[in-house]
Design a protein around this motif. Sequence first.
Motif, PDB file in Angstrom:
ATOM      1  N   UNK A 234      73.284  76.167  32.556  1.00  0.00           N
ATOM      2  CA  UNK A 234      73.825  75.411  33.548  1.00  0.00           C
ATOM      3  C   UNK A 234      73.762  73.916  33.093  1.00  0.00           C
ATOM      4  N   UNK A 235      73.691  73.654  31.950  1.00  0.00           N
ATOM      5  CA  UNK A 235      73.717  72.164  31.501  1.00  0.00           C
ATOM      6  C   UNK A 235      74.041  72.168  29.739  1.00  0.00           C
ATOM      7  N   UNK A 236      74.091  71.148  29.401  1.00  0.00           N
ATOM      8  CA  UNK A 236      74.450  70.847  28.049  1.00  0.00           C
ATOM      9  C   UNK A 236      73.742  69.650  27.572  1.00  0.00           C
ATOM     10  N   UNK A 237      72.840  69.439  26.569  1.00  0.00           N
ATOM     11  CA  UNK A 237      72.486  68.431  25.940  1.00  0.00           C
ATOM     12  C   UNK A 237      73.781  67.427  25.249  1.00  0.00           C
ATOM     13  N   UNK A 238      73.832  66.242  25.415  1.00  0.00           N
ATOM     14  CA  UNK A 238      74.704  65.388  24.897  1.00  0.00           C
ATOM     15  C   UNK A 238      74.020  64.503  23.809  1.00  0.00           C
ATOM     16  N   UNK A 239      74.282  64.744  22.567  1.00  0.00           N
ATOM     17  CA  UNK A 239      73.596  64.122  21.380  1.00  0.00           C
ATOM     18  C   UNK A 239      74.385  63.351  20.512  1.00  0.00           C
ATOM     19  N   UNK A 240      73.679  62.317  19.536  1.00  0.00           N
ATOM     20  CA  UNK A 240      74.469  61.450  18.864  1.00  0.00           C
ATOM     21  C   UNK A 240      74.554  62.126  17.450  1.00  0.00           C
ATOM     22  N   UNK A 241      74.743  61.477  16.432  1.00  0.00           N
ATOM     23  CA  UNK A 241      75.068  62.170  14.818  1.00  0.00           C
ATOM     24  C   UNK A 241      73.732  62.671  14.395  1.00  0.00           C
ATOM     25  N   UNK A 242      72.750  62.068  14.927  1.00  0.00           N
ATOM     26  CA  UNK A 242      71.214  62.282  14.438  1.00  0.00           C
ATOM     27  C   UNK A 242      70.736  63.395  15.218  1.00  0.00           C
ATOM     28  N   UNK A 244      69.904  63.091  18.311  1.00  0.00           N
ATOM     29  CA  UNK A 244      69.072  62.402  19.309  1.00  0.00           C
ATOM     30  C   UNK A 244      69.759  62.691  20.628  1.00  0.00           C
ATOM     31  N   UNK A 245      69.145  62.606  21.747  1.00  0.00           N
ATOM     32  CA  UNK A 245      69.765  63.098  23.007  1.00  0.00           C
ATOM     33  C   UNK A 245      70.048  61.660  23.651  1.00  0.00           C
ATOM     34  N   UNK A 246      71.496  61.646  24.099  1.00  0.00           N
ATOM     35  CA  UNK A 246      71.745  60.376  24.787  1.00  0.00           C
ATOM     36  C   UNK A 246      72.251  60.700  25.992  1.00  0.00           C
ATOM     37  N   UNK A 247      72.154  62.181  26.541  1.00  0.00           N
ATOM     38  CA  UNK A 247      72.554  62.195  27.948  1.00  0.00           C
ATOM     39  C   UNK A 247      72.234  63.860  28.157  1.00  0.00           C
ATOM     40  N   UNK A 248      72.571  64.339  29.307  1.00  0.00           N
ATOM     41  CA  UNK A 248      72.610  65.481  29.651  1.00  0.00           C
ATOM     42  C   UNK A 248      73.829  65.789  30.550  1.00  0.00           C
ATOM     43  N   UNK A 272      81.050  61.384  31.988  1.00  0.00           N
ATOM     44  CA  UNK A 272      80.570  61.905  33.227  1.00  0.00           C
ATOM     45  C   UNK A 272      79.147  62.467  33.197  1.00  0.00           C
ATOM     46  N   UNK A 273      78.633  62.227  31.865  1.00  0.00           N
ATOM     47  CA  UNK A 273      77.358  62.836  32.000  1.00  0.00           C
ATOM     48  C   UNK A 273      76.250  61.928  32.522  1.00  0.00           C
ATOM     49  N   UNK A 274      75.035  62.315  32.581  1.00  0.00           N
ATOM     50  CA  UNK A 274      73.683  61.582  33.132  1.00  0.00           C
ATOM     51  C   UNK A 274      73.000  61.028  31.793  1.00  0.00           C
ATOM     52  N   UNK A 275      73.271  59.704  31.723  1.00  0.00           N
ATOM     53  CA  UNK A 275      72.493  58.915  30.404  1.00  0.00           C
ATOM     54  C   UNK A 275      71.064  58.673  30.754  1.00  0.00           C
ATOM     55  N   UNK A 276      70.351  58.643  29.775  1.00  0.00           N
ATOM     56  CA  UNK A 276      69.024  58.307  29.981  1.00  0.00           C
ATOM     57  C   UNK A 276      68.171  59.264  30.864  1.00  0.00           C
TER      58      UNK A 276
END
Length: 325
Positions: A234-242, A244-248, A272-276
């Motif tokens: 019911x979700x996915x993490x959004x990550x940067x190139x390293x 690191x989580x930048x949002x969900x 559209x993600x939720x940052x922080x």
Amino acid sequence: MKIHDQKLRELALAVIQVENRAVAALADQINDDFVAACKLMFNCTGRVVVTGMGKSGHIAGKIAATLASTGTPAFFVHPGEASHGDLGMITRQDVVLALSNSGETGEVLTILPIIKRLGVPLIAMTGNPASTMAKFATVHIHVGVEQEACPLGLAPTSSTTAALVMGDALAVSLLEARGFTRDDFALSHPGGSLGKRLLLMVSDIMHAGSKVPSVPETALISEALLEMTEKKLGMTAVVDADNRVVGIFTDGDLRRMLGRNLDIHRTAITEVMTPHCTVIKADMLAAEAMRIMEQKKINALIVVDEGRCAIGALNMHDLIHAGIV
């Protein structure tokens, strides 16, 4: 024979009143003998062996279980079986706690000489200070009652209640003396809800490795939806190139974006993600993760390491399945 509702209530209240008086009278027995009994059990290097016959035996079994679950190693031995081999379960390092309202129970009296020969301290809990058991004991705790709640005065009622309460008093006093904690209790109750709340870690139930839903911050909404569908959290993490989580991005974010008429094949997930977003660590108690979800009114969390890199994920269903809820 017809029985009336009011009569049933009166009988029940009479029982409660009689047993209440019996329990209240125990306060006078929290004396030097009680303290001596506690010290014998506290300093015992073996185990507390609890015994009793009939109804007293049932109470003895409960007392043994309460002692064992609150930091005082204990077990029940049936006095009848003790005479046929089970006395071998008692060692010189143990303490025996024997229950008998009369203090003259034959099956218990039979094994007392053997207990004495072993040099094992005997704590007798009886309703008769002049009884054989009381006189034989290293320490005697008086749990006598003025009357049984049974109107015939025959069925053990008040007397067994008094013995049970005194057993609880011993167990709880020892619990405090030992500094027994909630964590200690949980270790002896790993299958219970309290044990799970105090022992189960996020790392024990989180989804890890390839099961963690994750998309790069350059991904489109359509790619995030495919990841969510595949991983089924019911979700996915959004990550940067390293990593690191930048949002969900969650089911809730998906519902909120529906009214915006966005093209999911052209719009970046970062829009559209939720940052922080709120994240947790793997070494956190699962119960704490549950508290965070309830407080934040969210249904899923990403698990991160010290560098805020995604290493796991869990949702409310995982916590329910683990028995935390």
